[in-house]
Scaffold this active site. Structure first.
Site, PDB file in Angstrom:
ATOM      1  N   ASP A  15      34.832  48.751  45.836  1.00 43.08           N
ATOM      2  CA  ASP A  15      34.909  47.290  45.886  1.00 43.08           C
ATOM      3  C   ASP A  15      33.503  46.747  46.199  1.00 43.08           C
ATOM      4  OD1 ASP A  15      35.988  44.633  46.424  1.00 43.08           O
ATOM      5  OD2 ASP A  15      35.759  45.134  48.549  1.00 43.08           O
ATOM      6  N   ASP A  17      32.683  42.922  47.456  1.00 45.28           N
ATOM      7  CA  ASP A  17      32.639  42.010  48.604  1.00 45.28           C
ATOM      8  C   ASP A  17      33.214  42.658  49.863  1.00 45.28           C
ATOM      9  OD1 ASP A  17      31.579  39.471  47.546  1.00 45.28           O
ATOM     10  OD2 ASP A  17      33.324  39.587  46.223  1.00 45.28           O
TER      11      ASP A  17
END
Ligand code: XBP
Ligand code: MG
Length: 240
Positions: A15, A17
């Site tokens: 991922d 963020d």
């Protein structure tokens, strides 16, 4: 040992963020607030308010929910969120170009461990491609093979669509991959796509429900994280 532990990893899917980068409080939040100000709106998101709003993945949806919460009509909320998100994306790109968004401490060493073992690293993010690509290039260089963003999928995390798209493009079976996430939404998305998931939390996600994660820690410096990967990487490099 479960089948998962015995499997040799063929892909790591990360991922962006909150996981690769500390981008929410001093990146996206700042860009949203600048977009509000430029549009002549009095709306502002303080650190705590933004933490609550983060439960909604996707900047445009987050804006729409905020505008509805604060009394705008559904039509006004939809139009405002579309326009504001377009400008916010440009402002986020400017923050990225100015070097205001950096890697989380220790994440580079984990990526190096995986890459040295010859295992490709891919990206699965809800964020918008227009800022994600320059960010990845600037902070990490050309080290990610497949990058799927919120721009390419219709349904955002916790829906598994972005992970399913990475699996589809790479052809890797889900039990031969692992996801690295920071939040409850992210863990749910990865697990729903069939990937085991490790969670490295931050100040915004520490209290999320991370029940689906195979390992939870709050720092990439945790030796348990390195051991977890070393045990599953191809033998020659994993032993090193
Ligand atoms: C990230 C998001 C994104 C960012 C803002 O979630 O939900 O919406 O907060 O980026 P995850 P955009 O880390 O689970 O992928 O404004 O480009 O959506
Ligand atoms: Mg995240």
């Amino acid at each position: 040992m479960t089948g998962l532990e015995a499997a040799v990893l063929e892909a790591v899917v990360v991922d962006v963020d909150g996981t690769l980068v500390d981008s929410e409080r001093d990146g996206h939040r700042v860009a949203f607030n600048r977009a509000f100000a430029e549009a002549g709106l009095e709306d502002r998101w303080d650190v705590q308010t933004y933490g609550r709003l983060l439960r909604t993945a996707g900047g445009e949806r987050r804006l729409a929910i905020w505008f509805e919460e604060t009394g705008r009509s559904p039509t006004e909320a939809r139009e405002l969120s579309r326009a504001l998100h377009r400008r916010k994306t440009e402002l986020m790109r400017e923050l990225v170009d100015a070097g205001r968004v950096g890697a989380r401490p220790g994440v580079g060493a984990l990526l190096d461990l995986v890459t040295a073992a010859g295992v490709p690293v891919h990206v699965a993010t809800t964020g918008t491609r227009a800022w994600v690509e320059p960010l990845l290039e600037r902070v990490f260089g050309p080290r990610f093979q497949t990058v799927v963003t919120g721009t390419e999928v219709r349904r955002l995390k916790p829906d598994p669509a972005v992970y399913e798209e990475v699996l589809r493009r790479t052809g890797v079976p889900p039990d031969r991959a692992v996801a690295v996430e920071d939040s409850g939404n992210g863990v749910r998305a990865a697990v729903a796509a069939g990937l085991p998931c490790v969670a490295v939390t931050n100040d915004y996600t520490r209290d999320d429900d991370l029940g689906g994660a195979a390992l939870v820690t709050d720092t990439f410096a945790d030796p348990r994280l390195r051991s977890w990967f070393a045990a599953r990487l191809p033998p020659a490099a994993g032993a090193g």
